[in-house]
Each structure stands twice: as C-alpha cells, then as structure tokens.
Scaffold this motif. Structure first.
Motif, short mmCIF file in Angstrom:
data_model
loop_
_atom_site.label_atom_id
_atom_site.label_comp_id
_atom_site.label_asym_id
_atom_site.label_seq_id
_atom_site.Cartn_x
_atom_site.Cartn_y
_atom_site.Cartn_z
N GLY A 27 8.54 49.90 22.70
CA GLY A 27 8.34 51.31 22.40
C GLY A 27 9.60 52.13 22.57
N CYS A 28 10.33 51.91 23.66
CA CYS A 28 11.55 52.67 23.89
C CYS A 28 12.61 52.34 22.84
N PHE A 32 13.68 58.69 27.33
CA PHE A 32 13.27 57.33 26.97
C PHE A 32 14.31 56.30 27.43
N ALA A 33 15.58 56.64 27.30
CA ALA A 33 16.62 55.73 27.78
C ALA A 33 16.53 55.56 29.29
N PHE A 34 16.21 56.66 29.99
CA PHE A 34 16.09 56.58 31.44
C PHE A 34 14.88 55.73 31.84
N LEU A 59 19.57 49.11 23.89
CA LEU A 59 20.40 50.15 23.28
C LEU A 59 21.08 49.63 22.01
N ARG A 60 21.55 48.39 22.05
CA ARG A 60 22.20 47.83 20.86
C ARG A 60 21.19 47.66 19.72
N THR A 61 19.98 47.20 20.04
CA THR A 61 18.97 47.02 19.01
C THR A 61 18.56 48.36 18.41
N ALA A 62 18.37 49.38 19.28
CA ALA A 62 18.01 50.71 18.79
C ALA A 62 19.11 51.27 17.89
N ALA A 63 20.36 51.06 18.26
CA ALA A 63 21.47 51.54 17.44
C ALA A 63 21.51 50.84 16.09
N GLY A 64 21.22 49.53 16.08
CA GLY A 64 21.18 48.79 14.82
C GLY A 64 20.08 49.29 13.90
#
Length: 411
Positions: free
Chosen positions: A291-292, A325-327, A396-401
């Motif tokens: 989810g995040c 969400f990142a936190f 974070l890398r997956t979300a950026a992709g």
C-alpha cells in the motif's frame, strides 16, 4: 500456566507500579485502537463493554464502506476522464488498504489480547531497577514513534479532508446545477449528495470515516512499535544478564546454574513473543508494504500535477501525506531491523563472556544459547520479505519507478 512454575518464580500480583508502567507503554495504542473497536476488552470486562467494542467494529466498517463504495462506483461506472479517474484512485486505494488491515486486525483481536497479557506479566516480574529502566526506555521510544506517526497521519488527513475540498471551486453543470466539492465523489444514482442538508451530512460522514481510516493506520503502526520494542527491551535485559553472568549482580545471591536458567527462560520467552507478534503482523505488514509503495507513487503524481497548476494548497497537502506514508513504512522497517540487531547483540554478548571462568558443564550450556541466536528473529511482510532498512530503500525505489511510468503514461 507454564510461567507460574518457571525458574523466574510465581507471577506477582499486579501492583500500582506495574499497572502504571503497563499503562505508560500501551496508552497511545489504546487511544488509537479503542475508538475503532480493535483494542480488546479484558477477560473480566462487563458485557456492556464487550458489546460496545463490537458495535464500534460494525460502525467503523460501515464508515469505511460509506467512503469506499459510492466513490468506487463513480470511478468505474460514471467517470470517463482518465486524469480525474486517476485522481480518485489514490484515495480509494488507501481506503481499500485500510479496511484490509482493519479486517486482519479484527481476526487477530484475541491474539492481541494475549500479547497485552504477556507484556503485563513482564512488567509485574520486574525485580531490578536496571531492568525497569531498560523497559521504560523502550516504552518511551515506542510512545515517541506513535506520536510521530499520529502527527503525520492525522495532520495529512486534516489537510486532505478540509483544505483540498475548500480550496477547490464549485463546478456548474450545463443544467445550471452547482456541484460542491467532496473529498470522495458520490455515485449520483445511488443517492444525491449536492442538496442541503445531504451535502453537509455526507461531508461530515466522510471526515469521520477519514478519522477511522487514519486510526487504523496509526494504530497498526503504534501497536507494532510497542510490541517489537518490548521484545527489544527483553533482549536487552538478556544481554545485561550475560554481561554480569560470570560474577553475578551485586544485589543477588544465586548460583551460576540458577542464573543460566533465568537467562535461557528470558530468552525463550522473548523468542516466543516474537513468533506470536510475527503471526499477528505479517499480513498487516505485507498490506502496508504494498500500500505504501502505491500511495507514495500516487502522491508523487498528484504533487506534480497540482504543482504545475500553481496551486499552493494541493502540493502542501500531498507533501505532508507523502512524508506520512514514507514515515509509516520506515517505522515498520526500522523496528524489524532493530529486532534483528538486538538478537545479534545477544549472540555477541554470549560469545564475549569469560566462559573459561565457568564450570565446564555451565560453559557447555552456552553453546545452546549461541546456536539459538544464529537463527535471527525478524518480522516479515507476508512471509515474503523481511522488514529492514534495505527493504525500505527497495520500497522507495519501486515507488519511484512506478511514478516515472505513471508520469509517462498520464502527463
């Protein structure tokens, strides 16, 4: 109950200090989870209290579904504009993820109660001031994490449910009907939400349901922090016992075999608790992980689209939610990493003691403890990924992709 006949002695009766310590360590989690019916009532609680808890569960499910279903119907049946549809999918995914976590926590409600009993027994058994200081330090860290999570989540939700709708302009249809903004769009054939007082009622219910959704996320995060950091406190106590194992504490008069038995039992008790926590949190952590990743991707997209329109309220709100969400996922990964590191420290402490000063039989008993610490304990997301800082980086890398792909397709 096995604990009553352990080498640690009979479980003491609750004292004023142990009750205060237990309340201090679990208070914030109770604040977040009790209003939505997840906080389990005591076994000797009055029947009315148990009924109220079940009613709160039903009410919370209704509020989340009231937020989710009408908007879902509008997005997939009525809305034709791809960009507006994408703008609604993000909040819908958050609501769907929240109700999924909520249902898993309802199923695990009895297990949560057993975990709270376990923590209660640990506080009652504290006999040394140093041990209590260690547990209080971990409890203080758990409270700090819960406060931060609540500040980010409720703060972002407050902006999203108030600033975004109020900053949006009312639209006028070709039929000269004014459409006032709502946080979650309502499917018109289901019921009308634009006339007074329907609009005010729907807007208020959506704000209350937003509070429920945020309470689910904040409660899950704070509960995980309280449970895992309590285990870390117990493992720190085991490590402190190992540091004084050969010569013993100055304030105790126990032989080496007795001290060894206490260390082994404390360690086993912490491991059993960790296994139970893993069983409670594994599905919640998996949902949080997926989810995040999705929400960070969507919020990054919303931030860029609102920023291009030169609107100040939107980017600020989405930035707060993005940090929130990142936190949240960082906290889950951080406590997973901390738990693994604490178990490794126990192994190093067992290895570094002056074992050559011990009787041969007692020195051989350390081999078992060393072997147990080789199998590190950890919290996993759906039994598929260990929660660690490396996993956080992967999220974070997956979300950026995905954000880069989404921007290419939609902008």
């Amino acid at each position: 109950m096995r604990d009553e006949h352990s080498v640690l002695g009979v479980i003491p009766a609750p004292s004023g200090r142990s009750k205060a310590d237990l309340r201090y360590s679990t208070e914030l989690s109770r604040w977040f989870l009790a209003p939505i019916g997840i906080w389990p009532p005591k076994s000797d609680a009055h029947i009315i209290e148990k009924i109220i808890s079940e009613l709160l569960v039903f009410l919370s499910c209704f509020l989340i579904c009231f937020q989710l279903v009408p908007c879902l119907l509008h997005v997939f049946i009525k809305e034709q504009n791809p960009k507006r549809k994408m703008k609604m999918i993000g909040p819908l995914s958050f609501s769907f993820i929240s109700i999924s976590k909520y249902l898993f926590m309802i199923v695990r409600k009895q297990q949560i109660y057993y975990c709270l009993e376990h923590i209660d027994v640990d506080w009652r058994r504290v006999a040394h001031l140093d041990d209590r200081e260690i547990m209080l330090m971990k409890a203080k860290l758990g409270r700090f994490v819960a406060w931060l999570c609540a500040a980010f989540m409720y703060g972002g939700a407050l902006f999203f449910h108030t600033v975004i709708p109020f900053a949006a302009r009312s639209a006028v249809t070709p039929d000269n009907i004014t459409l006032r903004p709502l946080v979650y769009t309502i499917y018109d054939p289901l019921f009308s939400a634009q006339t007074t007082p329907s609009y005010e009622i729907v807007f208020t219910i959506q704000c209350v349901s937003g509070f429920v959704v945020c309470s689910v996320t904040t409660g899950a995060c704070s509960l995980a922090a309280v449970f895992v950091l309590h285990i870390c406190g117990q493992l720190t106590i085991v490590r402190s016992r190992l540091d004084t194992f050969v010569r013993g504490r100055k304030d105790e008069n126990k032989n080496v075999e007795r001290r060894m038995a206490e260390i082994i039992e404390l360690h086993l008790r912490a491991l059993r608790f960790a296994i139970r926590i893993e069983g409670i949190l594994t599905e919640v952590c998996f949902i949080e992980l997926v989810g995040c990743t999705m929400n960070i991707c969507f919020l990054g997209y919303y931030f860029m689209t609102e920023f291009d329109q030169n609107l100040a309220s939107g980017p600020i709100t989405y930035c707060i939610l993005l940090v929130s969400f990142a936190f949240n996922i960082f906290i889950f990964c951080y406590i997973g990493e901390t738990l693994t590191q604490q178990e490794d420290k126990v192994g190093r402490a067992a290895y570094m003691i002056d074992w050559y000063e011990l009787p041969p039989k007692t020195a051989r008993d350390l081999i078992l403890l060393l072997a147990m610490t080789k199998n590190s304990i950890n919290i996993t997301a759906g039994k598929m990924a260990e929660l660690s800082l490396q996993t956080f980086g992967g999220v974070l890398r997956t979300a950026a992709g995905y954000l880069n792909l989404l921007r290419t397709l939609m902008m």
